[in-house]
Design an enzyme around this catalytic site. Sequence first.
Site, PDB file in Angstrom:
ATOM      1  N   GLY A 128       0.824  -1.197   0.000  1.00  0.00           N
ATOM      2  CA  GLY A 128       0.000   0.000   0.000  1.00  0.00           C
ATOM      3  C   GLY A 128       0.861   1.251   0.000  1.00  0.00           C
ATOM      4  N   CYS A 129       0.241   2.385  -0.272  1.00  0.00           N
ATOM      5  CA  CYS A 129       0.984   3.639  -0.372  1.00  0.00           C
ATOM      6  C   CYS A 129       1.536   4.090   0.982  1.00  0.00           C
ATOM      7  CB  CYS A 129       0.105   4.727  -0.989  1.00  0.00           C
ATOM      8  SG  CYS A 129      -1.518   4.926  -0.215  1.00  0.00           S
TER       9      CYS A 129
END
Length: 342
Positions: free
Chosen positions: A145-146
């Site tokens: 994920g970011c």
Amino acid sequence: MNVGIVGSTGYGGIELYRLLANHPYTDKCILYTSSQGGNLYSDVYPHLNGLMDEPLENADEAEGIDVMFLAAPPGVSAELTPSLMNKGCKVIDLSGDLRLKAPGDYEKWYQRKPAAKELIGEAVYGLTEINRERIADTNILSNPGCYPTASLLGLAPLVLRHRIEPASIIIDAKSGISGAGRKAGLGTHYSELNENFKVYKIAEHQHTPEIEQQLGIWMKEPVRISFTPHLVPMTRGIMATMYVQLSESVSTETLLESYQSFYEDAPFVRIRKPGTYPQTKEVAGSNFCDIGLKVDERTGRVVIASVIDNLMKGAAGQAVQNYNVMNGWDERAGLKLVPMYP
């Protein structure tokens, strides 16, 4: 390679297309959708007029693909990946479906039924700088994920090379609005977010267990963190500011040298000089992660600032970096992009 993108109409999908359309080892990029089959891609994204006027295809009709990028909402990858694997296709999943190894965690944080246990067990976590060897040997990759990308890259050298208090880790993260996706919603409505700065999902963001899982692997013990995300009125970028209590005395200069040596073979991680700190604008449109830090001798804590472009290193850029590693190419292929400025 012939590649495909499922979820091509989202922000992650269009960023993937921008990179793969110019990738030196990609022959054909086929675009798939679950909602807009038959529409021209240039109708969905008019800036591609004359560049990509092919119709979007239905995801369940995918054939002749060597590598499929899944940039779709949660739940899609869990359903599609087994059939894609049966067709001899490698899978790079940008959703959270395959990241959490404990099925109970996925059900709790995503409020969905988890993917098959065998599928989760086979998927390799694609934090490229830390996991290159395993990435090179896998056919199923779970792209981080970011928020976890910015946070874990900022913490890795400290956690793996120095003594810290695990329970002291606090991550205060800010993201641009594109991280919420293209679908319209009140929370990202212009008049709601313009000239505003808001916290959201306090103590309940789905990226929390992903960060804790990786930290626990590194520390060989369960880890609990305080992670708080915020939205800021900008399009791209994430800044994760982390606070960690040291359990041994170490100077800022020593830590910076440690970070430099840790990432000496990582072309997309840049460590700042003493007294200088990164800004989101300085990595926009690129696959870089810039890191700066300072030891607060008064409190015994180290403060680390890590910035990425959430659509690049936080999603599509890292996915292409992993695509390169999975196929034995230079991991910079198709990603030698100078950041956009201003």
